[in-house]
Design an enzyme around this catalytic site. Structure first.
Site, PDB file in Angstrom:
ATOM      1  N   GLU A  94       0.822  -1.207   0.000  1.00 33.39           N
ATOM      2  CA  GLU A  94       0.000   0.000   0.000  1.00 33.39           C
ATOM      3  C   GLU A  94       0.853   1.253   0.000  1.00 33.39           C
ATOM      4  OE1 GLU A  94      -2.242  -0.213   3.579  1.00 33.39           O
ATOM      5  OE2 GLU A  94      -3.149  -2.139   3.110  1.00 33.39           O
ATOM      6  N   CYS A 107       3.075   8.457   1.294  1.00 33.36           N
ATOM      7  CA  CYS A 107       3.578   7.498   2.282  1.00 33.36           C
ATOM      8  C   CYS A 107       3.776   6.173   1.560  1.00 33.36           C
ATOM      9  CB  CYS A 107       2.561   7.372   3.411  1.00 33.36           C
ATOM     10  SG  CYS A 107       3.002   6.154   4.665  1.00 33.36           S
ATOM     11  N   CYS A 114       5.426  -6.999   7.836  1.00 32.25           N
ATOM     12  CA  CYS A 114       6.441  -6.512   8.769  1.00 32.25           C
ATOM     13  C   CYS A 114       6.649  -7.554   9.851  1.00 32.25           C
ATOM     14  CB  CYS A 114       5.992  -5.189   9.391  1.00 32.25           C
ATOM     15  SG  CYS A 114       7.235  -4.444  10.487  1.00 32.25           S
ATOM     16  N   CYS A 118       4.348  -4.645  16.087  1.00 32.03           N
ATOM     17  CA  CYS A 118       3.849  -3.575  16.959  1.00 32.03           C
ATOM     18  C   CYS A 118       2.333  -3.743  17.123  1.00 32.03           C
ATOM     19  CB  CYS A 118       4.177  -2.209  16.366  1.00 32.03           C
ATOM     20  SG  CYS A 118       5.951  -1.918  16.160  1.00 32.03           S
ATOM     21  N   CYS A 121      -0.410  -1.716  14.974  1.00 30.17           N
ATOM     22  CA  CYS A 121      -0.216  -1.614  13.529  1.00 30.17           C
ATOM     23  C   CYS A 121      -0.840  -2.796  12.804  1.00 30.17           C
ATOM     24  CB  CYS A 121       1.283  -1.540  13.228  1.00 30.17           C
ATOM     25  SG  CYS A 121       1.679  -1.481  11.469  1.00 30.17           S
ATOM     26  N   CYS A 332      -2.098   1.985   8.316  1.00 32.62           N
ATOM     27  CA  CYS A 332      -1.016   1.263   7.660  1.00 32.62           C
ATOM     28  C   CYS A 332      -1.293  -0.235   7.630  1.00 32.62           C
ATOM     29  CB  CYS A 332       0.304   1.535   8.380  1.00 32.62           C
ATOM     30  SG  CYS A 332       1.695   0.690   7.646  1.00 32.62           S
TER      31      CYS A 332
END
Length: 369
Positions: A94, A107, A114, A118, A121, A332
């Protein structure tokens, strides 16, 4: 043969020039070809009509312009645009375009998924799939420009999917492509790399001569709370990250997502102010996007304002950002996760349908007809 789109402009020029020489083409052709990669991009060599038709055909064979495929484009009522790009191997990333006055900030992502996990997220819920190449990182800018040249970003932030400093080699090349006059020509001070604090790559970024901006995802003023929110704290601790930032020669921005009842207390603002003052850092306060995490809620508006005031009272420059794209999947990784969940649901329904049909066939005998 090396893909010029995956190289820094100087190296791309060398590859193209060498290829032209072997064909007996005049040297000036390289000056016509290179801008078509980034400065004045074309979607295919056929569209580079300032070049001879035969040369265009051969360029298409030698250096095919690999594209990202736009599978979803969402536009918010506030002008924010979110894009989901198919990478051609079953994966997708994205990017988000945020217009504000004359500024257009894109962005971009640096990884598929990932590994950091976290808790606030959506990308972290995906896990890590793979690194993006330099070409795929820069292509997020390229494709937006090909959609509409008027959307050319004035600013780029590495705050999309993934941890940029865990994909340093590709990110380093992409930074050069973004900044170089022969690339996209975006000023270094308009390009921000966001990291949780991967210390070895942070040291490499610090040696770059360009004045790229650095944003550090802090999100907690103590190691204990940071570890609860960000598992990477176990490897790169808050004191070590702060120590490394003190050696950084440029002003740092501390990113701090405000999570209701977790990290938004005034005593936490006091601790954050101590860290920020020691670094001379700007603090970006970010409301938690409602779609970013399960089980967490944004800090109430009044509490966010009180947190901001507390930092300023300590002499810290702090900015409370407003959430953008609340009516679209702008958190995100949110769009990617939502689409993947829908695919799994559809696949599950199809599988159930097949099983049901099979059961009917097994129980259906000619004698029953």
């Amino acid at each position: 043969m090396a893909d010029p789109l995956n190289l820094a402009p100087d190296a791309a020029r060398d590859v193209i020039t060498t290829w032209l020489v072997t064909r007996g083409e005049p040297a000036y052709r390289a000056k016509q070809i290179l801008p078509r990669l980034w400065a004045r991009p074309v979607g295919s060599w056929e569209r580079a009509t300032d070049l001879p038709a035969a040369l265009r055909r051969d360029l298409d064979i030698a250096f095919p312009l690999r594209r990202l495929t736009l599978t979803t484009r969402q536009v918010s009522t506030d002008g924010t645009e979110k894009y989901l790009w198919d990478l051609g191997d079953g994966e997708a990333v994205e990017s988000v375009l945020i217009p504000e006055g004359k500024r257009r900030t894109l962005c971009i992502s640096s990884q598929v998924g990932c590994a950091l996990g976290c808790v606030f997220c959506a990308t972290g819920r995906m896990g890590f799939r793979r690194n993006l190449t330099a070409a795929e990182i820069a292509a997020q800018v390229r494709e937006v420009v090909l959609l509409d040249p008027a959307l050319m970003p004035t600013n780029v932030v590495f705050m999309g999917m993934g941890e940029p400093l865990l994909n340093w080699d590709a990110v380093a090349t992409a930074l050069t492509i973004l900044n170089s006059p022969e690339g996209f020509g975006i000023g270094a001070r308009h390009i921000t790399v966001s990291t949780v604090g991967i210390l070895p790559a942070l040291a490499k970024l610090a040696t770059r001569p360009e004045q790229f901006r650095l944003a550090v995802s802090l999100h907690a003023p103590t190691s204990e709370l940071r570890h609860e929110l960000m598992p990477i704290e176990k490897k790169y601790t808050l004191p070590d990250v702060i120590g490394a930032l003190k050696q950084f020669r440029r002003r740092v921005t501390l990113e701090y997502v405000l999570i209701g009842g977790k990290n938004d207390g005034l005593e936490q603002a006091d601790r954050l102010a101590e860290l920020a003052r020691a670094l001379g850092a700007l603090v970006n306060l970010l409301p938690l996007h409602p779609g970013g995490a399960d089980g967490l809620s944004p800090s109430p508006r009044a509490q966010m304002l009180a947190f901001e005031r507390r930092l300023k009272r300590h002499g810290v420059e702090a900015v409370l950002r407003r959430s953008r794209g609340l009516d679209i999947s702008a958190a995100c990784g949110q769009l990617r996760v939502e689409l993947e969940a829908r695919r799994r649901k559809i696949a599950s329904q199809e599988h159930a349908g097949v099983e049901q049909a099979s059961a009917v066939e097994l129980n259906h005998h000619p004698a029953d007809a």
